[in-house]
Design a protein around this motif. Structure first.
Motif, PDB file in Angstrom:
ATOM      1  N   SER A  97      47.882  24.119 -30.098  1.00  0.00           N
ATOM      2  CA  SER A  97      47.451  23.510 -28.845  1.00  0.00           C
ATOM      3  C   SER A  97      46.715  24.511 -27.975  1.00  0.00           C
ATOM      4  O   SER A  97      47.033  25.692 -27.962  1.00  0.00           O
ATOM      5  N   ARG A  98      45.741  24.018 -27.227  1.00  0.00           N
ATOM      6  CA  ARG A  98      45.039  24.838 -26.230  1.00  0.00           C
ATOM      7  C   ARG A  98      45.792  24.840 -24.901  1.00  0.00           C
ATOM      8  O   ARG A  98      45.522  25.643 -24.035  1.00  0.00           O
ATOM      9  N   ASN A  99      46.703  23.889 -24.744  1.00  0.00           N
ATOM     10  CA  ASN A  99      47.385  23.686 -23.482  1.00  0.00           C
ATOM     11  C   ASN A  99      48.439  24.771 -23.259  1.00  0.00           C
ATOM     12  O   ASN A  99      49.395  24.893 -24.023  1.00  0.00           O
ATOM     13  N   PHE A 100      48.270  25.545 -22.184  1.00  0.00           N
ATOM     14  CA  PHE A 100      49.196  26.635 -21.874  1.00  0.00           C
ATOM     15  C   PHE A 100      50.609  26.136 -21.596  1.00  0.00           C
ATOM     16  O   PHE A 100      51.563  26.896 -21.691  1.00  0.00           O
ATOM     17  N   GLU A 101      50.754  24.882 -21.248  1.00  0.00           N
ATOM     18  CA  GLU A 101      52.085  24.352 -20.936  1.00  0.00           C
ATOM     19  C   GLU A 101      52.998  24.353 -22.158  1.00  0.00           C
ATOM     20  O   GLU A 101      54.205  24.300 -22.034  1.00  0.00           O
ATOM     21  N   TYR A 102      52.419  24.416 -23.355  1.00  0.00           N
ATOM     22  CA  TYR A 102      53.227  24.438 -24.573  1.00  0.00           C
ATOM     23  C   TYR A 102      53.561  25.862 -25.023  1.00  0.00           C
ATOM     24  O   TYR A 102      54.246  26.055 -26.013  1.00  0.00           O
ATOM     25  N   ALA A 103      53.076  26.863 -24.300  1.00  0.00           N
ATOM     26  CA  ALA A 103      53.316  28.267 -24.668  1.00  0.00           C
ATOM     27  C   ALA A 103      54.719  28.698 -24.251  1.00  0.00           C
ATOM     28  O   ALA A 103      55.380  28.049 -23.441  1.00  0.00           O
ATOM     29  N   SER A 104      55.136  29.811 -24.791  1.00  0.00           N
ATOM     30  CA  SER A 104      56.455  30.358 -24.483  1.00  0.00           C
ATOM     31  C   SER A 104      56.592  30.631 -22.986  1.00  0.00           C
ATOM     32  O   SER A 104      55.704  31.214 -22.370  1.00  0.00           O
TER      33      SER A 104
ATOM     34  N   HIS B 120      43.732  19.788 -11.404  1.00  0.00           N
ATOM     35  CA  HIS B 120      42.557  19.762 -12.271  1.00  0.00           C
ATOM     36  C   HIS B 120      42.989  19.950 -13.718  1.00  0.00           C
ATOM     37  O   HIS B 120      44.074  20.444 -13.987  1.00  0.00           O
ATOM     38  N   ALA B 121      42.150  19.557 -14.625  1.00  0.00           N
ATOM     39  CA  ALA B 121      42.375  19.793 -16.050  1.00  0.00           C
ATOM     40  C   ALA B 121      41.072  20.338 -16.626  1.00  0.00           C
ATOM     41  O   ALA B 121      40.054  19.663 -16.614  1.00  0.00           O
ATOM     42  N   SER B 122      41.103  21.558 -17.082  1.00  0.00           N
ATOM     43  CA  SER B 122      39.918  22.189 -17.646  1.00  0.00           C
ATOM     44  C   SER B 122      39.754  21.772 -19.098  1.00  0.00           C
ATOM     45  O   SER B 122      40.734  21.678 -19.844  1.00  0.00           O
ATOM     46  N   ILE B 123      38.524  21.565 -19.508  1.00  0.00           N
ATOM     47  CA  ILE B 123      38.238  21.242 -20.913  1.00  0.00           C
ATOM     48  C   ILE B 123      38.732  22.357 -21.837  1.00  0.00           C
ATOM     49  O   ILE B 123      39.058  22.123 -22.990  1.00  0.00           O
ATOM     50  N   LEU B 124      38.834  23.564 -21.308  1.00  0.00           N
ATOM     51  CA  LEU B 124      39.250  24.707 -22.129  1.00  0.00           C
ATOM     52  C   LEU B 124      40.692  24.602 -22.594  1.00  0.00           C
ATOM     53  O   LEU B 124      41.070  25.220 -23.584  1.00  0.00           O
ATOM     54  N   VAL B 125      41.517  23.852 -21.877  1.00  0.00           N
ATOM     55  CA  VAL B 125      42.929  23.763 -22.255  1.00  0.00           C
ATOM     56  C   VAL B 125      43.332  22.359 -22.694  1.00  0.00           C
ATOM     57  O   VAL B 125      44.504  22.096 -22.907  1.00  0.00           O
ATOM     58  N   LEU B 126      42.361  21.464 -22.843  1.00  0.00           N
ATOM     59  CA  LEU B 126      42.674  20.109 -23.294  1.00  0.00           C
ATOM     60  C   LEU B 126      42.689  20.037 -24.818  1.00  0.00           C
ATOM     61  O   LEU B 126      41.900  20.691 -25.491  1.00  0.00           O
ATOM     62  N   ASP B 127      43.588  19.232 -25.345  1.00  0.00           N
ATOM     63  CA  ASP B 127      43.629  18.939 -26.770  1.00  0.00           C
ATOM     64  C   ASP B 127      42.907  17.618 -27.009  1.00  0.00           C
ATOM     65  O   ASP B 127      42.669  16.838 -26.078  1.00  0.00           O
ATOM     66  N   ASP B 128      42.554  17.352 -28.269  1.00  0.00           N
ATOM     67  CA  ASP B 128      41.952  16.064 -28.611  1.00  0.00           C
ATOM     68  C   ASP B 128      42.994  14.974 -28.400  1.00  0.00           C
ATOM     69  O   ASP B 128      44.182  15.228 -28.523  1.00  0.00           O
ATOM     70  N   PRO B 129      42.617  13.796 -28.024  1.00  0.00           N
ATOM     71  CA  PRO B 129      41.259  13.264 -27.950  1.00  0.00           C
ATOM     72  C   PRO B 129      40.551  13.547 -26.625  1.00  0.00           C
ATOM     73  O   PRO B 129      39.344  13.348 -26.514  1.00  0.00           O
ATOM     74  N   ASP B 130      41.285  14.017 -25.605  1.00  0.00           N
ATOM     75  CA  ASP B 130      40.654  14.272 -24.304  1.00  0.00           C
ATOM     76  C   ASP B 130      39.565  15.328 -24.397  1.00  0.00           C
ATOM     77  O   ASP B 130      38.502  15.202 -23.789  1.00  0.00           O
ATOM     78  N   HIS B 131      39.820  16.408 -25.164  1.00  0.00           N
ATOM     79  CA  HIS B 131      38.826  17.473 -25.311  1.00  0.00           C
ATOM     80  C   HIS B 131      37.545  16.927 -25.945  1.00  0.00           C
ATOM     81  O   HIS B 131      36.440  17.195 -25.466  1.00  0.00           O
ATOM     82  N   ALA B 132      37.684  16.153 -27.010  1.00  0.00           N
ATOM     83  CA  ALA B 132      36.513  15.597 -27.698  1.00  0.00           C
ATOM     84  C   ALA B 132      35.733  14.657 -26.784  1.00  0.00           C
ATOM     85  O   ALA B 132      34.495  14.659 -26.784  1.00  0.00           O
ATOM     86  N   ARG B 133      36.432  13.859 -25.989  1.00  0.00           N
ATOM     87  CA  ARG B 133      35.764  12.928 -25.081  1.00  0.00           C
ATOM     88  C   ARG B 133      34.917  13.683 -24.058  1.00  0.00           C
ATOM     89  O   ARG B 133      33.739  13.385 -23.867  1.00  0.00           O
TER      90      ARG B 133
ATOM     91  N   GLN C 194      50.376  31.032 -12.836  1.00  0.00           N
ATOM     92  CA  GLN C 194      50.352  31.355 -11.410  1.00  0.00           C
ATOM     93  C   GLN C 194      48.953  31.190 -10.834  1.00  0.00           C
ATOM     94  O   GLN C 194      48.779  30.659  -9.725  1.00  0.00           O
ATOM     95  N   LEU C 195      47.953  31.628 -11.570  1.00  0.00           N
ATOM     96  CA  LEU C 195      46.567  31.472 -11.121  1.00  0.00           C
ATOM     97  C   LEU C 195      46.210  29.990 -11.011  1.00  0.00           C
ATOM     98  O   LEU C 195      45.623  29.554 -10.017  1.00  0.00           O
ATOM     99  N   ASN C 196      46.582  29.201 -12.019  1.00  0.00           N
ATOM    100  CA  ASN C 196      46.317  27.762 -11.971  1.00  0.00           C
ATOM    101  C   ASN C 196      47.010  27.106 -10.779  1.00  0.00           C
ATOM    102  O   ASN C 196      46.432  26.241 -10.120  1.00  0.00           O
ATOM    103  N   ALA C 197      48.250  27.514 -10.504  1.00  0.00           N
ATOM    104  CA  ALA C 197      48.981  26.947  -9.368  1.00  0.00           C
ATOM    105  C   ALA C 197      48.263  27.265  -8.052  1.00  0.00           C
ATOM    106  O   ALA C 197      48.153  26.406  -7.173  1.00  0.00           O
ATOM    107  N   ALA C 198      47.751  28.488  -7.926  1.00  0.00           N
ATOM    108  CA  ALA C 198      47.027  28.869  -6.706  1.00  0.00           C
ATOM    109  C   ALA C 198      45.730  28.063  -6.570  1.00  0.00           C
ATOM    110  O   ALA C 198      45.382  27.602  -5.471  1.00  0.00           O
ATOM    111  N   VAL C 199      45.009  27.885  -7.679  1.00  0.00           N
ATOM    112  CA  VAL C 199      43.766  27.100  -7.653  1.00  0.00           C
ATOM    113  C   VAL C 199      44.072  25.653  -7.290  1.00  0.00           C
ATOM    114  O   VAL C 199      43.381  25.048  -6.458  1.00  0.00           O
TER     115      VAL C 199
END
Length: 124
Positions: free
Chosen positions: A69-76, A99-112, A87-92
């Motif tokens: 997964s690209r999604n950081f929420e699934y990381a340790s 927001h949801a960046s394309i960089l951390v989205l998995d398919d099918p959202d990333h592909a769309r 922390q940076l995302n929370a501040a932003v």
């Protein structure tokens, strides 16, 4: 015991060695990357829980592997790098809203979203 650290057992800081923070990397990145690729195209940094991939083929396979997964929420939750990104995302989000960046989205959202923006990047 002198109280001084044993410099012979310090962990390798692979991500530092292969980053722009290293003057050798700035002056001749191909020499360092070629040597790393020949030694270990996938290697573990000993200072943070991260893998460094210097092989194009392996990196490409990893990037399209649906089991990863690209999604950081699934990381340790104990990964210090991911925690810093969280922390940076929370501040932003506090400043600009959720927001949801394309960089951390998995398919099918990333592909769309990729389909929507691809034309702008591929225009000649």
């Amino acid at each position: 015991m002198s109280g001084k650290p044993d410099l012979g057992v310090l962990p390798r800081m692979l991500l530092f060695r292969l980053s722009e923070l290293n003057p050798e990397m700035r002056s001749d990145p191909h020499a360092l990357l070629d040597a790393q690729r020949a030694h270990a195209p996938v290697d573990r940094d000993e200072t943070i829980p991260a893998l460094v991939v210097t092989s194009y083929a392996i990196a490409k396979d990893l990037l399209v592997d649906p089991g990863l997964s690209r999604n950081f929420e699934y990381a340790s939750p104990t990964n210090p790098v991911i925690n810093a990104v969280r922390q940076l995302n929370a501040a932003v989000e506090c400043e600009f809203g959720k927001h949801a960046s394309i960089l951390v989205l998995d398919d099918p959202d990333h592909a769309r979203l990729r389909g929507i923006v691809a034309k702008a990047f591929l225009a000649r």
